[in-house]
Every structure is written in C-alpha cells, then in structure tokens.
Design an enzyme around this catalytic site. Sequence first.
Site, PDB file in Angstrom:
ATOM      1  N   HIS A   1     -24.579   2.309  35.875  1.00  0.00           N
ATOM      2  CA  HIS A   1     -23.525   1.996  36.851  1.00  0.00           C
ATOM      3  C   HIS A   1     -22.906   3.314  37.318  1.00  0.00           C
ATOM      4  CE1 HIS A   1     -19.814   0.513  38.614  1.00  0.00           C
ATOM      5  NE2 HIS A   1     -20.392  -0.685  38.682  1.00  0.00           N
TER       6      HIS A   1
ATOM      7  N   GLU B   1     -19.992   4.189  37.792  1.00  0.00           N
ATOM      8  CA  GLU B   1     -18.807   4.631  37.029  1.00  0.00           C
ATOM      9  C   GLU B   1     -19.233   5.358  35.757  1.00  0.00           C
ATOM     10  OE1 GLU B   1     -16.874   0.810  37.010  1.00  0.00           O
ATOM     11  OE2 GLU B   1     -16.497   1.009  39.161  1.00  0.00           O
TER      12      GLU B   1
ATOM     13  N   ASN C   1     -19.598  -8.400  37.139  1.00  0.00           N
ATOM     14  CA  ASN C   1     -19.333  -7.233  36.288  1.00  0.00           C
ATOM     15  C   ASN C   1     -17.820  -7.162  36.091  1.00  0.00           C
ATOM     16  OD1 ASN C   1     -19.067  -4.787  35.026  1.00  0.00           O
ATOM     17  ND2 ASN C   1     -19.576  -3.551  36.832  1.00  0.00           N
ATOM     18  N   TRP C   2     -17.394  -7.562  34.895  1.00  0.00           N
ATOM     19  CA  TRP C   2     -15.942  -7.590  34.637  1.00  0.00           C
ATOM     20  C   TRP C   2     -15.354  -6.198  34.463  1.00  0.00           C
ATOM     21  CZ3 TRP C   2     -15.021 -12.016  30.456  1.00  0.00           C
ATOM     22  CH2 TRP C   2     -15.331 -13.263  31.036  1.00  0.00           C
ATOM     23  N   LYS C   3     -16.191  -5.195  34.312  1.00  0.00           N
ATOM     24  CA  LYS C   3     -15.719  -3.838  34.005  1.00  0.00           C
ATOM     25  C   LYS C   3     -14.778  -3.890  32.799  1.00  0.00           C
ATOM     26  CE  LYS C   3     -16.031  -2.803  38.910  1.00  0.00           C
ATOM     27  NZ  LYS C   3     -16.138  -1.680  39.812  1.00  0.00           N
TER      28      LYS C   3
ATOM     29  N   GLY D   1     -18.171  -7.054  41.288  1.00  0.00           N
ATOM     30  CA  GLY D   1     -17.152  -6.528  40.391  1.00  0.00           C
ATOM     31  C   GLY D   1     -15.855  -7.306  40.513  1.00  0.00           C
ATOM     32  N   GLY D   2     -14.918  -6.745  41.269  1.00  0.00           N
ATOM     33  CA  GLY D   2     -13.564  -7.308  41.372  1.00  0.00           C
ATOM     34  C   GLY D   2     -13.526  -8.803  41.636  1.00  0.00           C
TER      35      GLY D   2
ATOM     36  N   GLY E   1     -15.525  -1.210  44.794  1.00  0.00           N
ATOM     37  CA  GLY E   1     -14.083  -1.320  44.562  1.00  0.00           C
ATOM     38  C   GLY E   1     -13.236  -0.778  45.699  1.00  0.00           C
TER      39      GLY E   1
ATOM     40  N   SER F   1     -18.141  -4.343  46.819  1.00  0.00           N
ATOM     41  CA  SER F   1     -17.149  -5.130  47.562  1.00  0.00           C
ATOM     42  C   SER F   1     -17.728  -6.404  48.165  1.00  0.00           C
ATOM     43  CB  SER F   1     -16.473  -4.281  48.639  1.00  0.00           C
ATOM     44  OG  SER F   1     -15.806  -3.185  48.037  1.00  0.00           O
TER      45      SER F   1
ATOM     46  N   GLU G   1     -26.094  -0.176  44.731  1.00  0.00           N
ATOM     47  CA  GLU G   1     -24.643  -0.157  44.839  1.00  0.00           C
ATOM     48  C   GLU G   1     -24.200   1.158  45.467  1.00  0.00           C
ATOM     49  OE1 GLU G   1     -22.724  -3.092  41.936  1.00  0.00           O
ATOM     50  OE2 GLU G   1     -22.851  -1.181  40.913  1.00  0.00           O
TER      51      GLU G   1
END
Length: 253
Positions: A98, A100, A9-11, A234-235, A175, A213, A169
């Site tokens: 998600h 966010e 997930n590149w966000k 993600g990251g 994150g 994470s 999640e």
Amino acid sequence: MKKKLMAGNWKMNGSLQANADLVKALLAGLPADSSSAGCSIALCVPAVYLAQVSALLESSDVDLGAQDVSQHAVGAFTGETSAAMLKDFSVRYAIVGHSERRQYHHETDALVAQKALQALASGVTPIVCVGETLDEREAGQTEAVVKRQLAAVIHANGHCISEIVVAYEPVWAIGTGKTASPEQAQQVHAVLRAQLAAATPHAARVAILYGGSMNAANAKQLLAQPDIDGGLVGGASLKAPDFLSIIAAARVE
Ligand code: PEP
C-alpha cells in the site's frame, strides 16, 4: 462478466465496539444469501482485530483480509505477522505495498515482492498495490512506475503470478477526494493487464482493482471499464451505508 471484488481497507481505524457495529450494519444491508450480492466482498482490518472480525464474519460470505504481511516465514522479527499466522484466522487476502507503507515505512518494490511471495506460499492472496505520485504523473512517468512496481512482483513470483490481485491506486487519489477518471484508470489497468499477459496465459483471471477515493457517485462508471475488476475502498468502507452503495454499484446481474 466476471464477478467484481470489492475490498474495504479500514486502515488504522476501529475499536471492538465500532467494528462490531460496522460489520453488523454491513451484513444487515447485504442480501440474506450474500453470494447474491453479485460481487465478492472482503474487509481488510487492522491485525489486532482479525480474530474479532473473523468471528463476526463466520456465517457470512464476506472474506477477511489483512493490511500487511511479513516478508519472513517465521522467527526473530519482533512486531511482524506471518502469512501462516494470518491463515490461522481464516484470512483470505493481505494487502501488500500500500502506498502508505511504501511512503511511511520505506517499503521497496523488492520487499513488496517478498511479501507477496510469503502470502502466496501460505495460501493467502496478496492484493498488490501499485500507483504513481502526482509528481510522477505530471512528469509522464505513470506507466513506467506501475510497470516497475508490478515487474518486481512478477519476477519474484513466477508462474504463481496469476494467483495475485492487483490494485491500481494512484497515490494522489488516496484519501484526497480526487479520483482518477474512468478513462485514466482504464488506461493504466490495460497497461497492467498487458504486462500480466506477457507473464502468464491466465492474465484475464487476475482481478485488477481500482482504489482512490472511490465512492457511491463514481463507482459505477469506474467499474464499467473493461479492465477494472473491482475496488479497494478506504474511507468509504468505514461507513456501512457508503460501502453498501459502492457494493451495489459493483453488482453483476
Ligand atoms: C486505500 O486506502 O486503499 C484507499 C483507496 O483509500 P481511499 O478510498 O480513502 O482513497
């Protein structure tokens, strides 16, 4: 053992140049016949880059994903992207719900369920995210929260529910560098699997991913849990070496 699904997930990250460099490095690091990567791989990219990344992935087995989809099929919904539009760009997956988006865009369980419905109607697989906040975990509400979030999607999607992907999640792990322990994650995944089993005889084939994470150091143990069928990353998916190490941990020989 079933093949794991590893989705990045590149966000809201990337640029034309950075995307091209990242995809090139990823594809170069995968085995030539990427089906022998031993797991399925997807990249969920910002909507504006779907066409670019679709072209970059064309001759690979890596699938394309979006990070959201409209709850509507078509019409006067400025700024929205429909599932049919995603399909035009060979998008296989769409993340829905998600944390966010639940947090910053006030998406409700019912809205997330409608988004999943639209995705399925156009042949896009929704990756339905569920997860508790730290306060909810500390109040002993983890199970109730994830069950409520998934129940809305089950209720709206009926027998199609076996076609979704679920991502557990925990919000406190996204994150933050904090990861659920393999035991904590497995416990929630088992709850979700049981809930799916009550709704469909095909619950075993629903991939339930862990996200929060995930990194090269913790991936193997998380992915060894019986109900963890892959990861939403993600990251660490923004750096080719990191994502490749996580993918290597997911390999089913
Ligand atoms: C995510 O955004 O879905 C996620 C899991 O992020 P991270 O891996 O950075 O915690």
